[in-house]
Design a protein around this motif. Sequence first.
Motif: not given
Lengths: 328, 328
Positions: A98-101, A119-127, A129-133
């Motif tokens: 799950i990719v979560m902010p 769980v993989v965390l991403y930065d709402r401002q910089k990343d 999330r769709e590319a990560i997924a």
Amino acid sequence: MAIPVFDDVVAAAERIAPYAVRTPLVESPALGERTGARVFLKLETLQRTGSFKFRGATNRIAMIPQAARAGGVVAFSSGNHAQGVAAAAALFDMPALIVMPADAPAVKIANTKALGAEVVLYDRQKDDREAIAAAIRAERGATLVKPFDDAGVMAGQGTIGLEIAEDARRFGITPDLVLAPCSGGGLVTGTALALKGAGVGAAVHSVEPENFAGMKLSLAAGARTVAAGGALSIADALMSPFPGVIVFETAKSLLAPGLTVSDADMLDAVGFAARTLKLVVEPGGAAGIAALLAGRIAAEGKTVVVVVSGGNADFALVAEAVARASVI
Amino acid sequence: MAIPVFDDVVAAAERIAPYAVRTPLVESPALGERTGARVFLKLETLQRTGSFKFRGATNRIAMIPQAARAGGVVAFSSGNHAQGVAAAAALFDMPALIVMPADAPAVKIANTKALGAEVVLYDRQKDDREAIAAAIRAERGATLVKPFDDAGVMAGQGTIGLEIAEDARRFGITPDLVLAPCSGGGLVTGTALALKGAGVGAAVHSVEPENFAGMKLSLAAGARTVAAGGALSIADALMSPFPGVIVFETAKSLLAPGLTVSDADMLDAVGFAARTLKLVVEPGGAAGIAALLAGRIAAEGKTVVVVVSGGNADFALVAEAVARASVI
């Protein structure tokens, strides 16, 4: 683009039956007295993981071909969808990522991990999330489970409508109105599809926060329309700015005009639910109750079914709502 | 002394059907995972007035002959029975007078008045509440509605057992164990009477606070026995020191050995209910859940029905229970 039909909902019901809770439809005399209506609640707060999201996730995951199962599933979500996918994947012995902010509430991250997901965390401002997924899908061969804009997910949520139809027959009632919270629209549209297929002729209304009323605007315009957005709502589960593409293809011919509620309406409804109904409901999950209590629709003399879609509330918010005096 | 039989429960079900909520039986996978059992909850928290007491009160009041109805009803109670009687009397357009201790929680006094009852306060130290009620009965020609030791009240509570039997058939399950909170014993005994009559062969266990285990002691002794009492329990609804006379006549041949739970067990169960089950449950109402979570009975591999009898909790207590970390 696969548009779900009634038979997909019937098939979903068979697929999820071994896993999902058969949630109850229960009359609320207290809501009836306040509205002059007969009011019945469909309690998805009692579903596995505390929200209806488990249904769509389970149906979608059950549809993944055997050959693709080893790759597991991936989803991006900070809330109920994350928990629904994590729990469903665990029941199918499939890995879930799950990719979560990174700023998601710690309790939601912890709950998702507790259900066995990575769980993989991403930065709402910089990343992105769709590319990560997408990168994870390519790397692992994982299947993406979308939160709403997917025929399998929508059909899974639609099983709620089949159960409402069955219980309405058992109780000898004929619903005039059905109210369901709406974000991307999978729940309300899947439910409307199932009710129509099951021969229930009720008007089905989406209920959205005022600043995130993409479905209401889209229905009024006859085409997908983005809501204004603006100040965030307390209904963290209902902040999609527009309905899904697949969702709206079905919604545009099936739904009655959309309704909206304010944050104050939802907070009142959360307090009413805890104090009077003895139910823990999250703000978004209480949107239908809020629409009734705030008089957003004329209900007097009618038979109304309200989908209470989730109970994963921050308990401090429930305590705050209980302490408010505006609704007794 | 009228001892209720199965037909009285069947008659009660017909009498209360127009008024009472048909409460749901719903599976809890979360409790199932913690116990290794299949666990189903009978949610009387969703009953009118937030507890099962409405059933017995309504059945008893419906049995009052027309000629005696103008005199109204009287009851003494500081809790759920007061609200059940007040609500039932209002539905029959009968005056209700409730004799309550002056130190009862203000919210319970207010709730009882809000349901249309007249409230007479007495001093727990100085006054004899039964004498007060008797004087009122004589003066007004009012009918006393006892909290448990009455065939009509017991038959009304027993309708819970009929509904469990019906829903168990519908779900295709065969309950092995039924757990129900016990104070005077009308709920657990009425339920056992109904289940046996409906052909459900489950072992029915009463669940009491440790210091107020009059039913457990009485069943073990084969005769009505007074519990030790002592420190008050947080389960204000479960503090009768012994079972009723009429109740025990039925209970002694129908109930399995009694179970007990500690206040800490019930507080854990209240927290678990709010956090995980999304239900507001009062400590006494959560006694059955507490017995399961605390391992007070071997449930592994069994099908268990738990009667969740009431949700009229002080919300500060629920918040305290949620904050405890002993059960996640």
